[in-house]
Scaffold this motif. Structure first.
Motif, mmCIF file in Angstrom:
data_model
loop_
_atom_site.group_PDB
_atom_site.id
_atom_site.type_symbol
_atom_site.label_atom_id
_atom_site.label_comp_id
_atom_site.label_asym_id
_atom_site.label_seq_id
_atom_site.Cartn_x
_atom_site.Cartn_y
_atom_site.Cartn_z
ATOM 1 N N LYS A 24 -19.576 -63.888 2.452
ATOM 2 C CA LYS A 24 -20.253 -64.867 1.588
ATOM 3 C C LYS A 24 -19.226 -65.464 0.641
ATOM 4 N N LYS A 76 -25.483 -68.053 8.868
ATOM 5 C CA LYS A 76 -24.418 -68.575 9.716
ATOM 6 C C LYS A 76 -24.862 -68.493 11.178
ATOM 7 N N ARG A 77 -24.719 -69.594 11.887
ATOM 8 C CA ARG A 77 -25.019 -69.593 13.315
ATOM 9 C C ARG A 77 -23.864 -68.945 14.069
ATOM 10 N N LYS A 86 -19.992 -62.327 9.986
ATOM 11 C CA LYS A 86 -21.407 -62.611 9.743
ATOM 12 C C LYS A 86 -21.792 -62.267 8.312
ATOM 13 N N GLU A 145 -20.614 -70.799 14.160
ATOM 14 C CA GLU A 145 -19.876 -70.795 12.886
ATOM 15 C C GLU A 145 -19.149 -69.473 12.694
ATOM 16 N N VAL A 146 -19.796 -68.389 13.084
ATOM 17 C CA VAL A 146 -19.139 -67.077 13.035
ATOM 18 C C VAL A 146 -17.927 -67.096 13.958
ATOM 19 N N GLN A 193 -23.011 -71.309 3.413
ATOM 20 C CA GLN A 193 -24.309 -71.329 4.077
ATOM 21 C C GLN A 193 -24.954 -69.956 4.005
ATOM 22 N N ILE A 225 -18.436 -72.975 5.683
ATOM 23 C CA ILE A 225 -19.224 -72.013 6.451
ATOM 24 C C ILE A 225 -19.759 -70.902 5.559
#
Length: 102
Positions: A57, A21-22, A54, A25-26, A18, A15
């Motif tokens: 990284k 993040k959608r 969110k 996924e969050v 990416q 996750i």
């Protein structure tokens, strides 16, 4: 239990790698990241936790490489997912020694 931990780690890394993040996924990150002692101890609110997840990284740091150097401006918060991390802080110079250096 070890397999479940390894699977959680793989999912977190997947996750975090990416760029965007959608929401789902969050939402999946929240229970995984909330297990980290720092977050448990500081009782993060759920809305704040969503915001933090969110912004997370993934950053790989090679063995032996400095993540940050003492005195540098820090603009990141690091969470080590695996491996060993050392924190080295230089000793302060005595006041008399500091005055001699100009």
């Amino acid at each position: 239990k070890l397999n479940a931990l390894a699977e959680d780690l793989r999912e977190v890394v997947r996750i975090l790698m990416q760029s965007m993040k959608r929401d789902r996924e969050v939402t999946a990150l929240i229970p995984l990241i909330s297990k980290i002692k720092f977050f448990k101890d500081n009782k993060i609110e759920s809305n704040d936790f969503r915001y933090i997840c969110k912004k997370l990284k993934f950053e790989f740091v090679s063995r032996g490489k400095d993540v940050i150097t003492f005195g540098d401006y820090g603009d990141k918060f690091y969470i080590s997912l695996y491996g060993t991390v050392g924190v080295l802080i230089p000793k302060a110079k005595p006041a008399t020694e500091a005055k001699k250096v100009k």
